[in-house]
Design a protein around this motif. Structure first.
Motif, mmCIF file in Angstrom:
data_model
loop_
_atom_site.group_PDB
_atom_site.id
_atom_site.type_symbol
_atom_site.label_atom_id
_atom_site.label_comp_id
_atom_site.label_asym_id
_atom_site.label_seq_id
_atom_site.Cartn_x
_atom_site.Cartn_y
_atom_site.Cartn_z
ATOM 1 N N MET A 1 0.182 -4.883 10.567
ATOM 2 C CA MET A 1 -0.163 -4.055 8.920
ATOM 3 C C MET A 1 -1.124 -4.137 8.744
ATOM 4 O O MET A 1 -1.951 -5.569 8.225
ATOM 5 N N ILE A 2 -2.238 -3.081 8.804
ATOM 6 C CA ILE A 2 -3.081 -3.309 7.705
ATOM 7 C C ILE A 2 -2.852 -2.772 5.915
ATOM 8 O O ILE A 2 -2.072 -1.985 5.186
ATOM 9 N N LEU A 3 -3.467 -4.045 5.137
ATOM 10 C CA LEU A 3 -3.532 -4.208 4.008
ATOM 11 C C LEU A 3 -4.731 -3.962 2.881
ATOM 12 O O LEU A 3 -5.920 -4.245 3.138
ATOM 13 N N SER A 4 -4.947 -2.924 1.961
ATOM 14 C CA SER A 4 -6.440 -3.645 1.595
ATOM 15 C C SER A 4 -6.028 -2.565 0.066
ATOM 16 O O SER A 4 -4.945 -2.321 -0.368
ATOM 17 N N THR A 5 -6.971 -3.073 -0.868
ATOM 18 C CA THR A 5 -7.076 -2.782 -2.342
ATOM 19 C C THR A 5 -7.755 -1.809 -2.853
ATOM 20 O O THR A 5 -8.037 -1.413 -3.748
ATOM 21 N N THR A 6 -8.453 -1.332 -1.321
ATOM 22 C CA THR A 6 -8.685 0.354 -2.014
ATOM 23 C C THR A 6 -8.078 1.528 -1.571
ATOM 24 O O THR A 6 -7.002 1.373 -1.398
ATOM 25 N N GLY B 1 1.896 -2.555 -3.874
ATOM 26 C CA GLY B 1 0.646 -0.954 -3.506
ATOM 27 C C GLY B 1 1.541 -0.031 -2.889
ATOM 28 O O GLY B 1 3.165 0.484 -3.296
ATOM 29 N N THR B 2 0.353 0.599 -2.488
ATOM 30 C CA THR B 2 1.422 2.250 -2.072
ATOM 31 C C THR B 2 1.488 2.145 -0.092
ATOM 32 O O THR B 2 0.128 1.573 0.576
ATOM 33 N N ALA B 3 2.540 1.860 -0.172
ATOM 34 C CA ALA B 3 2.794 2.664 1.943
ATOM 35 C C ALA B 3 2.525 3.367 2.388
ATOM 36 O O ALA B 3 2.918 4.425 1.459
ATOM 37 N N VAL B 4 1.770 3.469 3.581
ATOM 38 C CA VAL B 4 1.185 4.387 3.811
ATOM 39 C C VAL B 4 1.497 4.685 5.303
ATOM 40 O O VAL B 4 1.462 3.769 5.769
ATOM 41 N N LYS B 5 1.687 5.761 6.188
ATOM 42 C CA LYS B 5 2.047 5.926 7.556
ATOM 43 C C LYS B 5 0.842 7.023 8.119
ATOM 44 O O LYS B 5 0.663 8.427 7.471
ATOM 45 N N ALA C 1 0.767 0.629 6.798
ATOM 46 C CA ALA C 1 -0.549 0.040 6.566
ATOM 47 C C ALA C 1 -0.465 0.341 4.652
ATOM 48 O O ALA C 1 0.884 1.369 4.221
ATOM 49 N N VAL C 2 -1.120 -0.702 3.209
ATOM 50 C CA VAL C 2 -0.276 -0.861 2.241
ATOM 51 C C VAL C 2 -1.652 -0.648 1.833
ATOM 52 O O VAL C 2 -2.702 -1.216 1.875
ATOM 53 N N ILE C 3 -2.042 0.209 0.786
ATOM 54 C CA ILE C 3 -3.300 0.705 -0.130
ATOM 55 C C ILE C 3 -2.813 0.194 -1.043
ATOM 56 O O ILE C 3 -1.377 0.387 -1.964
ATOM 57 N N MET C 4 -4.180 0.172 -2.029
ATOM 58 C CA MET C 4 -3.973 -0.232 -3.546
ATOM 59 C C MET C 4 -3.458 -1.705 -4.103
ATOM 60 O O MET C 4 -2.644 -1.529 -4.843
ATOM 61 N N LEU C 5 -3.881 -2.491 -2.762
ATOM 62 C CA LEU C 5 -2.759 -4.002 -2.795
ATOM 63 C C LEU C 5 -2.973 -4.204 -4.477
ATOM 64 O O LEU C 5 -4.395 -4.359 -4.671
ATOM 65 N N ARG C 6 -2.231 -5.158 -4.473
ATOM 66 C CA ARG C 6 -2.632 -5.422 -6.236
ATOM 67 C C ARG C 6 -1.678 -6.872 -6.681
ATOM 68 O O ARG C 6 -0.538 -6.776 -5.861
#
Length: 103
Positions: A1-6, A97-101, A75-80
């Motif tokens: 799982m990719i975690l990203s704050t961006t 955050g926002t889950a994406v596929k 992945a999850v983007i905009m992780l806070r």
């Protein structure tokens, strides 16, 4: 799982699945409260509380990953992270955050 704050993951195209979250309410014990209370007299880092908050962040992140995985996310983007006091002896850490596929 990719975690990203961006908002963007370089080299990846994806579709948004939705909001994911994980939380943890962590408390201290009376001994730690007493020792950390005494520490405030002389100043310095309250290491027992730092450790408690780190444990809560790790647990909240693991729960977010479980939630995202159950939705089929890559992945999850905009992780806070957010935190707040639930009682005088406990705190909540929320990871979202926002889950994406990937497509």
């Amino acid at each position: 799982m990719i975690l990203s704050t961006t908002e963007k993951i370089p080299g990846k195209d994806y579709e948004v699945i939705g909001l994911v979250r994980g939380n943890c309410v962590q408390s201290t014990n009376i001994v730690k409260d007493i020792t950390q209370g005494l520490k405030t007299i002389v100043g310095g880092e309250l290491k027992a509380y730092t450790e408690i908050m780190e444990t809560a962040r790790v647990t909240a992140t693991e729960r977010l990953i479980e939630h995202a995985t159950s939705m089929g996310a890559d992945a999850v983007i905009m992780l806070r992270y957010d935190n707040g006091s639930v009682t005088t002896a406990s705190a909540e850490v929320l990871c979202f955050g926002t889950a994406v596929k990937f497509i």
